[in-house]
Design a protein around this motif. Sequence first.
Motif, mmCIF file in Angstrom:
data_model
loop_
_atom_site.group_PDB
_atom_site.id
_atom_site.type_symbol
_atom_site.label_atom_id
_atom_site.label_comp_id
_atom_site.label_asym_id
_atom_site.label_seq_id
_atom_site.Cartn_x
_atom_site.Cartn_y
_atom_site.Cartn_z
ATOM 1 N N GLY A 26 0.778 -1.110 0.001
ATOM 2 C CA GLY A 26 0.005 0.184 0.010
ATOM 3 C C GLY A 26 0.761 1.122 0.150
ATOM 4 O O GLY A 26 1.613 1.436 -0.974
ATOM 5 N N TRP A 27 0.586 2.161 0.885
ATOM 6 C CA TRP A 27 1.185 3.386 0.974
ATOM 7 C C TRP A 27 2.551 3.444 1.371
ATOM 8 O O TRP A 27 3.207 4.261 0.989
ATOM 9 C CB TRP A 27 0.689 4.258 2.262
ATOM 10 N N TRP A 28 3.338 2.084 1.593
ATOM 11 C CA TRP A 28 4.638 2.120 1.823
ATOM 12 C C TRP A 28 5.439 2.234 0.426
ATOM 13 O O TRP A 28 6.776 2.537 0.318
ATOM 14 C CB TRP A 28 5.221 0.702 2.125
ATOM 15 N N VAL A 29 4.669 2.285 -0.762
ATOM 16 C CA VAL A 29 5.447 2.477 -1.904
ATOM 17 C C VAL A 29 5.871 3.747 -2.071
ATOM 18 O O VAL A 29 6.986 4.275 -2.721
ATOM 19 C CB VAL A 29 4.294 2.101 -3.068
ATOM 20 N N TYR A 30 4.979 4.902 -1.479
ATOM 21 C CA TYR A 30 5.563 6.088 -1.475
ATOM 22 C C TYR A 30 6.917 6.533 -0.589
ATOM 23 O O TYR A 30 7.708 7.090 -0.990
ATOM 24 C CB TYR A 30 4.383 6.974 -0.910
ATOM 25 N N PHE A 31 6.905 5.790 0.673
ATOM 26 C CA PHE A 31 8.090 5.841 1.196
ATOM 27 C C PHE A 31 9.165 5.241 0.685
ATOM 28 O O PHE A 31 10.329 5.852 0.680
ATOM 29 C CB PHE A 31 7.967 5.130 2.774
ATOM 30 N N VAL A 32 8.863 4.057 -0.015
ATOM 31 C CA VAL A 32 10.193 3.555 -0.644
ATOM 32 C C VAL A 32 10.600 4.344 -2.035
ATOM 33 O O VAL A 32 11.775 4.770 -2.109
ATOM 34 C CB VAL A 32 9.713 1.961 -1.366
ATOM 35 N N LEU A 33 9.804 4.975 -2.669
ATOM 36 C CA LEU A 33 9.983 5.839 -3.759
ATOM 37 C C LEU A 33 10.826 7.220 -3.228
ATOM 38 O O LEU A 33 11.788 7.562 -3.689
ATOM 39 C CB LEU A 33 9.054 6.312 -4.718
ATOM 40 N N PHE A 34 10.164 7.722 -2.228
ATOM 41 C CA PHE A 34 11.002 8.922 -1.538
ATOM 42 C C PHE A 34 12.284 8.669 -1.227
ATOM 43 O O PHE A 34 13.235 9.325 -1.204
ATOM 44 C CB PHE A 34 10.049 9.233 -0.295
ATOM 45 N N SER A 35 12.463 7.230 -0.439
ATOM 46 C CA SER A 35 14.007 7.081 0.039
ATOM 47 C C SER A 35 14.838 6.826 -1.059
ATOM 48 O O SER A 35 15.752 7.357 -1.145
ATOM 49 C CB SER A 35 13.912 5.730 0.868
ATOM 50 N N ILE A 36 14.445 6.229 -2.520
ATOM 51 C CA ILE A 36 15.172 6.066 -3.414
ATOM 52 C C ILE A 36 15.723 7.501 -3.958
ATOM 53 O O ILE A 36 16.903 7.547 -4.388
ATOM 54 C CB ILE A 36 14.489 5.258 -4.534
ATOM 55 N N PHE A 37 14.689 8.445 -4.170
ATOM 56 C CA PHE A 37 14.958 9.549 -4.899
ATOM 57 C C PHE A 37 15.798 10.406 -3.613
ATOM 58 O O PHE A 37 16.685 11.228 -4.326
ATOM 59 C CB PHE A 37 13.694 10.233 -5.303
ATOM 60 N N PHE A 38 15.581 10.263 -2.487
ATOM 61 C CA PHE A 38 16.451 11.234 -1.539
ATOM 62 C C PHE A 38 17.884 10.488 -1.730
ATOM 63 O O PHE A 38 18.811 11.231 -1.686
ATOM 64 C CB PHE A 38 15.984 10.972 -0.235
ATOM 65 N N SER A 39 17.899 9.282 -1.852
ATOM 66 C CA SER A 39 19.356 8.691 -1.645
ATOM 67 C C SER A 39 20.033 9.128 -2.895
ATOM 68 O O SER A 39 21.288 9.298 -3.004
ATOM 69 C CB SER A 39 19.241 7.150 -1.516
ATOM 70 N N GLU A 40 19.497 8.894 -4.200
ATOM 71 C CA GLU A 40 20.081 8.971 -5.351
ATOM 72 C C GLU A 40 20.605 10.473 -5.495
ATOM 73 O O GLU A 40 21.667 10.726 -5.990
ATOM 74 C CB GLU A 40 19.057 8.931 -6.554
#
Length: 216
Positions: A26-40
Amino acid sequence: MDFFSLALELFRNADHFIFYIAENYGWWVYFVLFSIFFSETGLVIAAFLPGDSLLFISGAAAAAGALEVSTLILLITLGAILGNTLNYYIGSWLGNKIYDGSISWIDQSALQRTHDFYEKHGGKTIVLARFIPIVRSFAPLVAGAAKMEMGKFQLYNCTGAFLWVTSIVGAGYLFGNIPFIKNNLSLILIVGILAALVPFTFAVIVQFVRKKILQK
């Protein structure tokens, strides 16, 4: 699995990755994408992450109903802004040390190319770099090391993040589910990344040739 293999696997199966997370968590997908772009954008050691392809595929996933597009754009833009800000502060803290080669996790060749591009185009680099893989992970680091004024940096930082995210997510939202594009997504994304690298590569070559001519 090393970082390169992980990046390659994420690039090749990014669509399955996003849909799987969205459907199962569910909403965890937004956290995952946020983390990926924050990291990149915030950590140069994460420059291998396939930002452009994930943006496009996220837009296509939103068009298919797996994600909510406005929430997606908001959180990824925020992650990209905060990532660049962290990278700026890392560059400011490290200062000239990032150029002497003593920090092993910094790719000196990529750093030098970004620095040369930054010197030529100034603050515009922060905006332009968003659309160039690898370079976008080094541009804020260089800006911090060069002591770019924070207010000016944030203006370009926020503008670049907004333009980058909305344009590529928007393209995925509008065109990502067209059968031809969907069936040839990997090839199209590779061509897109190569096309994005052409202007930067050309600028580097021109500058190199110019320096060689002036040295004669």
